[in-house]
Design a protein around this motif. Structure first.
Motif, PDB file in Angstrom:
ATOM      1  N   UNK A 270     -10.318  -7.476  -1.446  1.00 55.46           N
ATOM      2  CA  UNK A 270     -11.009  -6.624  -0.478  1.00 55.46           C
ATOM      3  C   UNK A 270     -11.992  -7.487   0.301  1.00 55.46           C
ATOM      4  N   UNK A 271     -11.739  -7.640   1.583  1.00 55.30           N
ATOM      5  CA  UNK A 271     -12.526  -8.539   2.431  1.00 55.30           C
ATOM      6  C   UNK A 271     -13.596  -7.741   3.169  1.00 55.30           C
ATOM      7  N   UNK A 272     -14.859  -8.176   3.047  1.00 61.93           N
ATOM      8  CA  UNK A 272     -15.975  -7.422   3.624  1.00 61.93           C
ATOM      9  C   UNK A 272     -16.678  -8.141   4.785  1.00 61.93           C
ATOM     10  N   UNK A 273     -16.287  -9.388   5.050  1.00 69.83           N
ATOM     11  CA  UNK A 273     -17.020 -10.162   6.052  1.00 69.83           C
ATOM     12  C   UNK A 273     -16.239 -10.447   7.319  1.00 69.83           C
ATOM     13  N   UNK A 274     -15.095  -9.814   7.509  1.00 69.76           N
ATOM     14  CA  UNK A 274     -14.412  -9.946   8.783  1.00 69.76           C
ATOM     15  C   UNK A 274     -13.091 -10.686   8.740  1.00 69.76           C
TER      16      UNK A 274
ATOM     17  N   UNK B 223      -8.063 -16.224   3.169  1.00 69.43           N
ATOM     18  CA  UNK B 223      -7.323 -15.869   1.959  1.00 69.43           C
ATOM     19  C   UNK B 223      -5.812 -15.924   2.188  1.00 69.43           C
ATOM     20  N   UNK B 224      -5.387 -15.568   3.379  1.00 66.59           N
ATOM     21  CA  UNK B 224      -3.952 -15.625   3.669  1.00 66.59           C
ATOM     22  C   UNK B 224      -3.455 -17.065   3.616  1.00 66.59           C
ATOM     23  N   UNK B 225      -4.272 -18.006   4.045  1.00 67.36           N
ATOM     24  CA  UNK B 225      -3.895 -19.420   3.973  1.00 67.36           C
ATOM     25  C   UNK B 225      -3.725 -19.862   2.521  1.00 67.36           C
ATOM     26  N   UNK B 226      -4.649 -19.422   1.645  1.00 64.93           N
ATOM     27  CA  UNK B 226      -4.522 -19.740   0.221  1.00 64.93           C
ATOM     28  C   UNK B 226      -3.216 -19.185  -0.341  1.00 64.93           C
ATOM     29  N   UNK B 227      -2.947 -17.950   0.013  1.00 68.43           N
ATOM     30  CA  UNK B 227      -1.747 -17.265  -0.476  1.00 68.43           C
ATOM     31  C   UNK B 227      -0.489 -17.979  -0.001  1.00 68.43           C
ATOM     32  N   UNK B 228      -0.479 -18.373   1.259  1.00 69.17           N
ATOM     33  CA  UNK B 228       0.672 -19.074   1.818  1.00 69.17           C
ATOM     34  C   UNK B 228       0.858 -20.432   1.144  1.00 69.17           C
ATOM     35  N   UNK B 229      -0.251 -21.120   0.870  1.00 74.23           N
ATOM     36  CA  UNK B 229      -0.164 -22.434   0.234  1.00 74.23           C
ATOM     37  C   UNK B 229       0.426 -22.342  -1.174  1.00 74.23           C
ATOM     38  N   UNK B 230       0.087 -21.261  -1.880  1.00 76.28           N
ATOM     39  CA  UNK B 230       0.623 -21.072  -3.234  1.00 76.28           C
ATOM     40  C   UNK B 230       1.999 -20.410  -3.224  1.00 76.28           C
TER      41      UNK B 230
ATOM     42  N   UNK C  23       0.408  -9.761  -3.909  1.00 75.91           N
ATOM     43  CA  UNK C  23      -0.936  -9.723  -3.322  1.00 75.91           C
ATOM     44  C   UNK C  23      -1.060  -8.624  -2.281  1.00 75.91           C
ATOM     45  N   UNK C  24      -2.304  -8.193  -2.087  1.00 80.15           N
ATOM     46  CA  UNK C  24      -2.695  -7.356  -0.947  1.00 80.15           C
ATOM     47  C   UNK C  24      -4.052  -7.865  -0.477  1.00 80.15           C
ATOM     48  N   UNK C  25      -4.192  -8.126   0.798  1.00 70.92           N
ATOM     49  CA  UNK C  25      -5.483  -8.476   1.390  1.00 70.92           C
ATOM     50  C   UNK C  25      -5.915  -7.297   2.249  1.00 70.92           C
ATOM     51  N   UNK C  26      -7.046  -6.667   1.870  1.00 71.52           N
ATOM     52  CA  UNK C  26      -7.496  -5.445   2.539  1.00 71.52           C
ATOM     53  C   UNK C  26      -8.769  -5.716   3.322  1.00 71.52           C
ATOM     54  N   UNK C  27      -8.741  -5.399   4.591  1.00 70.99           N
ATOM     55  CA  UNK C  27      -9.905  -5.600   5.455  1.00 70.99           C
ATOM     56  C   UNK C  27     -10.865  -4.427   5.293  1.00 70.99           C
TER      57      UNK C  27
END
Length: 292
Positions: A144-148, A155-162, A169-173
């Motif tokens: 859960x991303x709170x800073x924009x 985080x998407x870059x980390x996920x793509x690298x792994x 995964x789910x990245x929620x704005x």
């Protein structure tokens, strides 16, 4: 009127239905908890405006669940061949616990057919810790991303690298504006949000609809206290303690079953349900019908 509904709801509803597991209790087939949610500490590094932690006087307690309690619960679930969801989330930030990797490993070792999830604000996360989570046995992370948007990209870059799969995964704005409910399904947390920075009042009268949450969720905190519901931040109803009782005994005790029956039959005339604004019907109807 709430404007935002978490897109993960549909997937969670499908999971609750598909992973329902029946148990013969007193010659009657009843469902085990499909979701076990663990609030494994008393601390969080944030005080979001729409969270009870933003209220003056909300105590932040830097204590964590013990390895002994985790092992006890994992053993009990192993005896049941548990295949539901085990989620580290609750009222806290689970990644602040240095033993979180050990806890995930323990549950996966004893419950290999379960799905282990973690919900995090991402602040303590880096690529090495993200990798270690999955090496420990994690099946899915919800960030859960709170800073924009910049953090979403990070985080998407980390996920793509792994090279994580989409189902891992789910990245929620959660940085959306107030008129979009901050990107979260807001609630008054069983009536405790009146003193938070973003105030949500208690309902003036009980909602006239059932609540299925206690029929599919077993929620406990780092002390071992099993609460009726993950929205009960005030700990108004404690069903038992896992340090003193077995998980199965708490789940099937008369008090627990009575509450499920009452809520399934649209009766919210007791505290804290009488002031709670949570819908409670978004998932778990199939589970609840067994207690009706």
């Amino acid at each position: 009127m709430k404007k935002f509904l978490d897109s993960n709801i549909k997937f969670k509803n499908q999971t609750v239905t598909e992973r329902m597991q029946l148990f013969n209790y007193k010659n009657k087939e009843l469902p085990l908890p499909t979701e076990i949610e663990i609030s494994e500490s008393g601390t969080c590094n944030r005080k979001c405006s729409f969270c009870p932690r933003s209220a003056d006087g909300f105590e932040d307690i830097k204590e964590f669940i013990s390895k002994d309690l985790v092992s006890k619960i994992a053993n009990e679930l192993s005896d049941l061949n548990y295949r539901g969801v085990i989620r580290f989330s609750g009222f806290v930030e689970p990644m602040l616990d240095k033993k979180i990797f050990d806890h995930i490993h323990t549950f996966k070792k004893f419950c290999p057919n379960s799905r282990i999830e973690i919900v995090t604000n991402g602040d303590p996360l880096n690529i090495n810790r993200l990798k270690r989570l999955f090496e420990s046995g994690l099946d899915k992370i919800l960030i859960s991303v709170y800073d924009g948007k910049e953090d979403v990209i990070k985080f998407q870059k980390m996920i793509d690298e792994l090279k994580l799969r989409q189902d891992q995964y789910i990245v929620r704005d959660r940085s959306l504006p107030e008129d979009q409910d901050f990107g979260i399904t807001l609630s008054n947390r069983a009536g405790i949000m009146e003193n938070a920075k973003y105030q949500i009042p208690k309902t003036s009268s009980p909602l006239d609809n059932p609540c299925y949450i206690p029929s599919y969720t077993l929620f406990f905190d780092y002390l071992g206290d099993v609460l009726m519901c993950p929205h009960d931040w005030g700990k108004k109803i404690i069903l038992g303690n896992l340090k003193e009782e077995k998980l199965l005994d708490i789940w099937f005790k008369d008090k627990s079953i009575k509450i499920r029956k009452i809520l399934t039959n649209r009766n919210r005339n007791f505290s804290p349900c009488n002031v709670c604004d949570v819908d409670g019907t978004l998932m778990g109807e199939k589970n609840a019908q067994y207690f009706k």
